[in-house]
Design a protein around this motif. Sequence first.
Motif, PDB file in Angstrom:
ATOM      1  N   LYS A  25       0.988   4.035  -2.895  1.00  0.00           N
ATOM      2  CA  LYS A  25       0.654   5.424  -2.562  1.00  0.00           C
ATOM      3  C   LYS A  25       1.755   6.374  -3.026  1.00  0.00           C
ATOM      4  O   LYS A  25       1.480   7.429  -3.601  1.00  0.00           O
TER       5      LYS A  25
ATOM      6  N   LYS B  73       0.834  -1.208   0.000  1.00  0.00           N
ATOM      7  CA  LYS B  73       0.000   0.000   0.000  1.00  0.00           C
ATOM      8  C   LYS B  73       0.868   1.258   0.000  1.00  0.00           C
ATOM      9  O   LYS B  73       0.574   2.223  -0.704  1.00  0.00           O
TER      10      LYS B  73
ATOM     11  N   GLU C  56       1.848   9.497  -5.876  1.00  0.00           N
ATOM     12  CA  GLU C  56       2.403  10.827  -5.616  1.00  0.00           C
ATOM     13  C   GLU C  56       3.415  11.269  -6.669  1.00  0.00           C
ATOM     14  O   GLU C  56       3.471  12.438  -7.019  1.00  0.00           O
TER      15      GLU C  56
END
Length: 184
Positions: free
Chosen positions: A30, A26, A34
């Motif tokens: 993530k 995860k 970004e």
Amino acid sequence: MGGLTKEWATQVAEAELSSTLPVHTKGVAKLAVEVSQVFGQDAGLLIAAATLHDVGYAPRLATTGFCPLDGARFFRDEHGADERLVRLVANDSFALLEAEERGLREELAGEFPLLEEPLLVDALVYCDMTTTPDGGRTTAAERVAEILGRYGDDSVVGRFIRRAAPEIFAAVGRVEAVLAAQPR
């Protein structure tokens, strides 16, 4: 044929790794979201590769015990996934060096040649090697030290990570330079 969407990647990763993605995965995904703005049309590819990079650890897929090779074969054989995605997963974080330690270099290099898109390859390294096992952010140096501490200097992984560390640090530095040059 496997897509390159975050939703498809998350669905496959959850199905293979468990109904809840591991926190490291995860965190890597993530971070990929970004930094993906730098990659334009390849943003989805980076996010999918980040989400799927550790699927080869799934027990049913671990035929060789080498995550990048097992994961890439799974995506190629069971999902007919995009070749670039498969090659990114196969070569995650300088996997050729670990493959050599495991006696699998010829198999990995023969089946899944390194993608000739250095910044995209570096970006996956960056996402993986600046994310802790518990999904937090870290430096590449701290991540390498954590891996060495977890596996030990004389293990296959320990020997690999010591050899790969200069390449990992260089890849992370290149991505950080590109990110720093982006307008805020």
